[in-house]
Design a protein around this motif. Structure first.
Motif, PDB file in Angstrom:
ATOM      1  N   PHE A 110      38.908  29.251  75.913  1.00 10.55           N
ATOM      2  CA  PHE A 110      39.772  28.625  76.912  1.00 10.55           C
ATOM      3  C   PHE A 110      39.856  27.115  76.696  1.00 10.55           C
ATOM      4  CE2 PHE A 110      39.176  32.350  79.889  1.00 10.55           C
ATOM      5  CZ  PHE A 110      40.493  32.752  79.808  1.00 10.55           C
ATOM      6  N   ALA A 111      38.726  26.469  76.384  1.00 11.42           N
ATOM      7  CA  ALA A 111      38.738  25.028  76.157  1.00 11.42           C
ATOM      8  C   ALA A 111      39.569  24.675  74.925  1.00 11.42           C
ATOM      9  CB  ALA A 111      37.305  24.516  75.995  1.00 11.42           C
ATOM     10  N   GLY A 112      39.460  25.478  73.883  1.00  5.88           N
ATOM     11  CA  GLY A 112      40.256  25.225  72.684  1.00  5.88           C
ATOM     12  C   GLY A 112      41.741  25.384  72.935  1.00  5.88           C
ATOM     13  N   VAL A 113      42.110  26.428  73.671  1.00  6.27           N
ATOM     14  CA  VAL A 113      43.525  26.647  73.996  1.00  6.27           C
ATOM     15  C   VAL A 113      44.045  25.508  74.869  1.00  6.27           C
ATOM     16  CG1 VAL A 113      45.093  28.135  75.310  1.00  6.27           C
ATOM     17  CG2 VAL A 113      43.488  29.129  73.697  1.00  6.27           C
ATOM     18  N   ARG A 123      47.464  20.775  75.374  1.00  3.52           N
ATOM     19  CA  ARG A 123      47.682  19.374  75.748  1.00  3.52           C
ATOM     20  C   ARG A 123      48.269  18.576  74.591  1.00  3.52           C
ATOM     21  NH1 ARG A 123      42.811  17.053  79.463  1.00  3.52           N
ATOM     22  NH2 ARG A 123      43.296  18.267  81.307  1.00  3.52           N
ATOM     23  N   ARG A 124      47.807  18.848  73.391  1.00  2.34           N
ATOM     24  CA  ARG A 124      48.345  18.120  72.238  1.00  2.34           C
ATOM     25  C   ARG A 124      49.809  18.464  72.005  1.00  2.34           C
ATOM     26  NH1 ARG A 124      44.618  16.895  67.301  1.00  2.34           N
ATOM     27  NH2 ARG A 124      46.649  16.109  66.768  1.00  2.34           N
ATOM     28  N   ALA A 171      49.715  12.297  71.295  1.00  6.26           N
ATOM     29  CA  ALA A 171      49.090  11.296  72.137  1.00  6.26           C
ATOM     30  C   ALA A 171      48.218  12.008  73.157  1.00  6.26           C
ATOM     31  CB  ALA A 171      50.141  10.461  72.857  1.00  6.26           C
ATOM     32  N   ASP A 172      47.302  11.276  73.697  1.00  3.93           N
ATOM     33  CA  ASP A 172      46.432  11.829  74.714  1.00  3.93           C
ATOM     34  C   ASP A 172      47.171  11.829  76.042  1.00  3.93           C
ATOM     35  OD1 ASP A 172      44.325  12.773  76.166  1.00  3.93           O
ATOM     36  OD2 ASP A 172      43.209  10.876  76.170  1.00  3.93           O
ATOM     37  N   PRO A 173      47.447  12.996  76.641  1.00  6.43           N
ATOM     38  CA  PRO A 173      48.191  13.010  77.898  1.00  6.43           C
ATOM     39  C   PRO A 173      47.396  12.426  79.055  1.00  6.43           C
ATOM     40  CG  PRO A 173      47.644  15.244  77.224  1.00  6.43           C
ATOM     41  CD  PRO A 173      47.188  14.332  76.137  1.00  6.43           C
TER      42      PRO A 173
END
Length: 93
Positions: A54-57, A62-63, A74-76
């Motif tokens: 879940f963390a990887g997805v 986000r990317r 960019a970092d959202p």
């Protein structure tokens, strides 16, 4: 002859189900003992793998969203002031 409507993923899932059914039908009695500690260890490993997936997805999503919002990776979660400065720099004067 009509073409098959199944997908490769469906075919693979059906093959896995068939193999698991064969294992289930050919199972013999196992005279073994699984204590609660080993069962808890296995459950913790499964829960950790699910949390990592879940963390990887979430990170990957986000990317991708950040790429389409800003046009680059960019970092959202970046500060809004920095995003405003970048937007002001990009506007023609």
């Amino acid at each position: 002859m009509r073409p098959s409507r199944s997908t490769p993923l469906a075919d693979t899932a059906l093959q896995c189900l068939a193999v698991l059914a064969c294992f289930g039908l050919s199972a013999q009695a196992a005279w073994a003992y699984l204590d609660p500690v080993s069962t808890t260890f296995v459950l913790q490993a499964i829960a950790g793998a699910i949390a990592a997936a879940f963390a990887g997805v979430r990170s990957f999503r986000r990317r991708v969203v950040g790429f389409f919002k800003t046009g680059r990776f960019a970092d959202p979660d970046a500060a809004p002031e920095a995003a405003a400065r970048n937007k002001a720099d990009a506007e023609p004067r």
